[in-house]
Design an enzyme around this catalytic site. Structure first.
Site, PDB file in Angstrom:
ATOM      1  N   ARG A  85     -19.270  55.389  13.477  1.00 39.02           N
ATOM      2  CA  ARG A  85     -18.759  56.101  12.297  1.00 39.02           C
ATOM      3  C   ARG A  85     -19.630  55.769  11.090  1.00 39.02           C
ATOM      4  O   ARG A  85     -19.999  56.652  10.306  1.00 39.02           O
ATOM      5  CB  ARG A  85     -17.294  55.715  12.052  1.00 39.02           C
ATOM      6  N   ILE A 122     -14.021  51.111   3.785  1.00 34.82           N
ATOM      7  CA  ILE A 122     -12.884  51.294   4.689  1.00 34.82           C
ATOM      8  C   ILE A 122     -13.398  51.663   6.080  1.00 34.82           C
ATOM      9  O   ILE A 122     -13.331  52.827   6.495  1.00 34.82           O
ATOM     10  CB  ILE A 122     -11.912  52.363   4.129  1.00 34.82           C
ATOM     11  N   PRO A 123     -13.950  50.677   6.789  1.00 35.49           N
ATOM     12  CA  PRO A 123     -14.467  50.972   8.134  1.00 35.49           C
ATOM     13  C   PRO A 123     -13.356  51.437   9.079  1.00 35.49           C
ATOM     14  O   PRO A 123     -12.255  50.882   9.081  1.00 35.49           O
ATOM     15  CB  PRO A 123     -15.036  49.626   8.603  1.00 35.49           C
ATOM     16  N   HIS A 124     -13.668  52.453   9.870  1.00 33.42           N
ATOM     17  CA  HIS A 124     -12.720  52.972  10.860  1.00 33.42           C
ATOM     18  C   HIS A 124     -13.514  53.669  11.955  1.00 33.42           C
ATOM     19  O   HIS A 124     -14.704  53.907  11.797  1.00 33.42           O
ATOM     20  CB  HIS A 124     -11.701  53.908  10.219  1.00 33.42           C
ATOM     21  N   GLY A 125     -12.838  53.982  13.046  1.00 35.92           N
ATOM     22  CA  GLY A 125     -13.519  54.578  14.186  1.00 35.92           C
ATOM     23  C   GLY A 125     -13.741  56.068  14.046  1.00 35.92           C
ATOM     24  O   GLY A 125     -13.226  56.714  13.136  1.00 35.92           O
TER      25      GLY A 125
END
Length: 145
Positions: free
Chosen positions: A48, A62-65
């Site tokens: 991502r 805001i790290p997310h998949g």
């Protein structure tokens, strides 16, 4: 935000991280250790980031998949890591507050809106970065309705 989504075990204060990938793997690792996601979710968080930076401004990322990561999510949760010394997310973007998100279905959208409300005030971000207890961090997010 329910207590199951953000609990003290999901929060790490005053962490030193050397680079963007280490930072993302660290917040993803918390989500994995706490049972929100399978390990492959962390790789999707890195993917991502390669597609588009999760840097949001005001020292926040805001790290997310990716969409493909949904199958690796067991339940909705977030991890919060403060990095007062900052970590470089590229292009001169320094991150001091990392919020890792794993959302089951569309539940992450509600979490994102709550995070956006808290992080829209620079003083809130600074309070979280300066927090000395995990309870202070939890209270910052639980005040949002």
């Amino acid at each position: 935000m329910s207590n199951n989504i953000l609990k003290p075990e999901n929060i790490v204060l005053n962490k030193e991280l050397n680079n963007k990938e280490e930072a993302i793997r660290y917040v993803g690792g918390i989500l994995n250790e706490q049972g929100y996601v399978s390990p492959e979710y962390i790789d999707e968080m890195i993917k991502r980031e390669e597609i588009t930076s999760t840097f949001m401004g005001n020292y926040v990322a805001i790290p997310h998949g990716t969409e493909d990561a949904k199958k690796a999510v067991h339940e909705t949760g977030i991890s919060v890591v403060t990095v007062p010394g900052g970590v470089d997310f590229g292009d001169g973007n320094i991150v001091k507050l990392l919020i890792g998100i794993a959302g089951k279905g569309d539940e992450h959208l509600e979490i994102l809106s709550q995070i956006a409300i808290v992080c829209s005030e620079e003083e809130n971000i600074q309070k979280i970065i300066d927090a000395e207890t995990k309870e202070e961090v939890i209270s910052m997010f639980s005040e949002v309705n």
